[in-house]
Design a protein around this motif. Structure first.
Motif, short mmCIF file in Angstrom:
data_model
loop_
_atom_site.label_atom_id
_atom_site.label_comp_id
_atom_site.label_asym_id
_atom_site.label_seq_id
_atom_site.Cartn_x
_atom_site.Cartn_y
_atom_site.Cartn_z
N SER A 259 0.84 -1.19 0.00
CA SER A 259 0.00 0.00 0.00
C SER A 259 0.88 1.24 0.00
N MET A 260 0.26 2.38 -0.29
CA MET A 260 1.03 3.63 -0.26
C MET A 260 1.45 3.98 1.16
N GLU A 261 0.62 3.62 2.14
CA GLU A 261 1.03 3.87 3.53
C GLU A 261 2.30 3.09 3.86
N ALA B 126 3.59 10.70 -5.72
CA ALA B 126 3.10 9.37 -6.12
C ALA B 126 2.95 9.37 -7.63
N ARG C 164 -9.11 6.28 -7.64
CA ARG C 164 -9.08 5.80 -6.26
C ARG C 164 -7.67 5.88 -5.69
N GLU C 165 -6.68 5.46 -6.48
CA GLU C 165 -5.30 5.50 -6.00
C GLU C 165 -4.82 6.95 -5.86
N LYS D 203 -6.12 8.44 -2.67
CA LYS D 203 -5.33 7.97 -1.52
C LYS D 203 -4.05 8.78 -1.39
N ASP E 33 -4.67 12.25 -0.13
CA ASP E 33 -5.00 12.18 1.29
C ASP E 33 -3.75 12.05 2.15
N LEU E 34 -2.72 11.43 1.58
CA LEU E 34 -1.47 11.24 2.33
C LEU E 34 -0.54 12.44 2.19
N GLY E 35 -1.02 13.49 1.50
CA GLY E 35 -0.20 14.70 1.36
C GLY E 35 0.81 14.62 0.23
N LEU E 36 0.62 13.66 -0.67
CA LEU E 36 1.57 13.47 -1.78
C LEU E 36 1.10 14.22 -3.02
N ASN E 37 2.04 14.85 -3.71
CA ASN E 37 1.76 15.31 -5.06
C ASN E 37 1.56 14.08 -5.94
#
Lengths: 517, 67
Positions: A105-107, A119, A130-131, A134, A137-141
């Protein structure tokens, strides 16, 4: 024909890995035809159409890998599957940051790489939004390479990104270069003073490659996806990219590239650019009436003139790629002299959508009634096809990676007695095919042979879009293609003008440094 | 909300989800990258995937474990 299907439950591989596996299988003894493909309904239909779907394959789910092959003569099934299993296992080593560990997962990935700030997502389109959500939400560009993403999802994702102060590049963003790091299909260009935001991947690549060949580099190149300047998205990410480059101290000149935008997006971008405090070159492809200077903004209408304008702003002399050498001119004149005027239609087979678009409007501006594969399926006369369009890429790699469709189309074009000129682009760089000329040259030779057998001559004109530092060795690519009989230039606009000259039987208007076509 | 991570301040550190060829390039050039072992959510079942997405959007479920 003995068709065998093996369903490997819960085994997932991406389309590029599967393309490589399919090729390796087809090189095995007794294997007449082979495909490795995920078991989606769409893919099963493709298999059935190819005569490669056996009863055992029909039960596969989208999470299963179907290994399908035709053994002629029968036998060696076990040996084929042993080879496939070996390849599947070995293909999973040597990536993921130098270790075999792959977080699920990305986490998990963030725990492995806590400093991650981007990401890059290239999953099948139906899973992409969807990806991307996510990741935001994780603060990724996000760089969203995937295509086939609904427009409403794009609008939503970009709004989410803006509200978080993040960049959302894409969907259908093929390329970006950030601080010298190539992302997706990106070229090895030097660092420099030019910052770009582009709603066109291949358009961006063409401009930075022409700059690199002239010794100029870039600060950043940001892709935003081809629909960013639509009515719905309204330039959301081009404006964010422009803001980022305005604040970037390494960027001295800002370049914005897009196909013709929707009016409101156009107004927003022009207004923001006029206030950015840096020289701006804006290339809205095909908008010839808008080619003008206004304040800090210079409008251009094609990729070649955009690169020339940037070089002029940087005080550079006109580069060699804008001109034809004597040898090429003589080759063109020879082709014209030996081509029957009745067999001179142009067939364009492109991997870069914007390169296709640019050629289309250049040809139309030169008086051709050129059609695109997107507008009509059956046409006589000049026809240019973007083979990287969504409709051609479902379930298979992009044509910059996978040349099978284009090689097939090239051979088919050669059999059409009306076609006298084939226009091709070859895009080099990271992520692209490691040796495109090795794929295309045999197809060019075969196409020319087919035409000769029909008593015709077929001209192949190639726009080679690459940087001298690209991993494919641009000089060698050019030599291989030239040796196969292609006429190779580096400017896509120039390639289109050459095709027009051959088609019309008059080399006279070719350059010179005139970039208006 | 997660902490925002600036992109243009330095060479990006990348999480790659999808085509491995892109991660391979970054790795070969020595830039930080991690490849996610991605596979379709809900076993590729579109109906279930849509349902999961709606649940995630409503904040009623954390479906990360499904990947």
């Amino acid at each position: 024909m003995t068709v065998k299907n093996h369903v490997l439950k819960n085994v997932y591989r991406d389309s590029v890995a599967l393309m490589r596996l399919s090729r390796e299988m087809e090189g095995l003894e007794n294997v007449a035809q082979a495909t490795a493909i995920m078991g989606t309904d769409n893919n099963k239909e493709l298999l059935a159409q190819a005569g490669l779907l056996a009863d055992s394959g029909k039960s596969a789910t989208p999470n299963d890998l179907i290994v399908a092959f035709d053994l002629t003569p029968p036998g060696r099934e076990e040996a084929v599957m042993t080879s496939v299993q070996h390849r599947l296992m070995s293909g999973r080593q040597g990536t993921s940051g130098g270790t075999s560990y792959r977080p699920r997962s990305m986490e998990g990935a963030l725990q492995t790489l806590p400093q991650a700030n981007l990401a890059m997502i290239s999953v099948p389109g139906e899973h992409a939004a969807r990806e991307a959500t996510k990741a935001l939400d994780l603060g990724l560009n996000v760089l969203l390479f995937s295509d086939n993403v609904p427009l409403e999802d794009e609008v939503d994702l970009k709004q989410q990104a803006i509200s978080r102060g993040l960049l959302m590049m894409g969907p259908d963003c093929g390329t970006a270069i950030i601080n010298g790091v190539p992302l997706g299909f990106a070229n090895a260009v030097p660092s420099g003073r030019v910052g770009l935001v582009s709603a066109s991947g291949s358009g961006l690549q063409q401009v930075i490659c022409l700059l690199a060949e002239s010794g100029e580099g870039i600060s950043h190149a940001l892709g935003v996806g081809g629909r960013d300047l639509s009515d719905e998205v309204n330039g959301a990410m081009m404006l964010e990219g422009l803001r980022a480059l305005r604040e970037d101290s390494a960027t001295e000149i800002i370049v914005l590239i897009s196909k013709p935008p929707a009016q409101s997006a156009r107004d927003r971008v022009l207004e923001a650019a006029s206030r950015c405090g840096k020289p701006c070159v804006i290339s809205f492809l095909g908008e010839q009436e808008e080619r003008a200077s206004r304040g800090n903004i210079q409008m251009e209408d094609n990729l070649e003139s955009t690169a020339l304008r940037i070089l002029k702003l940087l005080g550079k002399e006109p580069p060699g790629w804008a001109f034809l050498d004597d040898k090429s001119r003589k080759q063109i004149e020879s082709i014209i002299a030996s081509t029957d005027p009745g067999h001179r239609s142009i067939r364009g087979l492109y991997s870069g959508g914007t390169l296709c678009y640019e050629s289309l409007f250049i040809l139309r501006n030169l008086g051709h009634q050129a059609g695109s594969g997107l507008e009509r399926e059956q046409v006589g006369g000049d026809l240019l096809i973007d083979m990287g369009d969504d409709r051609y890429t479902v379930g298979r790699p992009h044509p910059m990676i996978d040349f099978r469709s284009r090689c097939d189309a090239l051979v088919q074009a050669a059999a059409d007695p009306e076609v006298g000129v084939v226009l091709l682009d070859v895009i080099l760089g990271y992520g692209a095919h490691p040796d495109p000329a090795a794929e295309l040259a045999p197809a060019i030779l075969e196409a020319q042979k087919i035409a000769r057998n029909g008593g015709r001559r077929l001209a192949c004109v190639v726009a080679l879009c690459g940087s001298p530092d690209d991993p494919q060795d641009m000089d060698q690519q050019q030599k291989t293609l030239t040796h196969a009989g292609a006429l190779v230039v580096h400017s896509n606009a120039l390639a289109a003008r050459i095709a027009s000259a051959i088609s019309r039987g008059a080399a006279g208007p070719l350059p010179g440094g005139d970039t208006r076509g | 909300m997660a902490e925002k991570r600036d992109l243009l301040g330095g060479p990006p550190a990348t999480i790659n989800v999808g085509l491995e060829v892109f991660a391979d390039t970054l790795q070969e050039l020595g830039f930080p990258v991690v490849q996610v072992d991605w596979r379709p959510s809900a076993g590729g079942d579109h109906r279930l995937t849509d349902l999961l997405s709606r649940l995630e959007q409503s904040g009623d479920s954390n479906a990360e474990g499904t990947n």
